[in-house]
Design an enzyme around this catalytic site. Structure first.
Site, PDB file in Angstrom:
ATOM      1  CE1 TYR A  46      -4.315  -0.797  -0.498  1.00 28.02           C
ATOM      2  CE2 TYR A  46      -3.881  -2.445   1.176  1.00 28.02           C
ATOM      3  CZ  TYR A  46      -4.695  -1.939   0.177  1.00 28.02           C
ATOM      4  OH  TYR A  46      -5.856  -2.559  -0.129  1.00 28.02           O
ATOM      5  CB  CYS A  50      -2.838  10.198  -4.295  1.00 27.17           C
ATOM      6  SG  CYS A  50      -2.944   9.403  -2.680  1.00 27.17           S
ATOM      7  CD  GLU A  95      -5.865  13.667  -5.099  1.00 31.00           C
ATOM      8  OE1 GLU A  95      -5.412  12.539  -5.425  1.00 31.00           O
ATOM      9  OE2 GLU A  95      -6.711  13.813  -4.201  1.00 31.00           O
ATOM     10  CB  CYS A 119      -5.105  11.574   1.388  1.00 28.33           C
ATOM     11  SG  CYS A 119      -3.536  11.577   0.481  1.00 28.33           S
TER      12      CYS A 119
END
Length: 160
Positions: A68, A73, A75, A112
């Site tokens: 993970y 992401c 962005e 996030c």
């Protein structure tokens, strides 16, 4: 002594009819690129599109990894690409969309913390705020002028 500190932010909520053509084109680009999300673990597809000051539109989707922390992401990926390939072009607007794979409706999300800090770094680099657009399930849009409205205690400088 205890002090109470009140932090405030400002977010505009735009009805679909009040979203500009430029903003709408960015949101549509983010929606389209979200289909390229590699998200086999979360099934959460995120798309981001950036308008550079030269008019160029860049887009990206989230890219997961079985480990993970290794995933990226949408962005941060699109802002990193912008910085690497267009280092002198300020990213004026970033549009963000997300939804679960197979869902018809877009999710109610916010970038996030790592992405917010990444947006902050770009704002610090160029000395001006980025407009952040976030599509909501009802097709209304949050418009946020600068990351400080979403991340008031951002890290700006490690020297002080």
């Amino acid at each position: 002594m205890t002090q109470k500190i009140i932090l405030q932010g400002e977010i505009e909520l735009l009805e679909p009819s009040n979203v500009s053509k430029v903003e709408l084109s960015l949101l549509k680009a983010a929606q389209k690129v979200s289909e390229n999300s590699y998200s086999p673990y979360s099934s959460f597809q995120v798309g981001a599109a950036v308008l550079l000051e030269n008019g160029e539109i860049l887009q990206s989707s989230n890219q997961e990894n079985v480990s993970y922390p290794v995933g990226v992401c949408a962005e941060r990926l699109v802002l990193g690409y912008a910085g690497a390939n267009f280092p002198d072009q300020f990213p004026q607007i970033i549009a963000i969309v997300a939804r679960r794979k197979g869902d018809q409706n877009w999710a109610k999300v916010s970038p996030c913390g790592m992405c917010l800090q990444g947006i902050n770094e770009v704002e610090q680099r160029f000395g001006k705020p980025i407009t952040i657009l976030i599509l909501r399930p009802d097709q209304s849009v949050y418009r946020v002028e600068g990351v400080k409205n979403l991340l008031p205690l951002k890290i700006d400088d490690l020297t002080s």
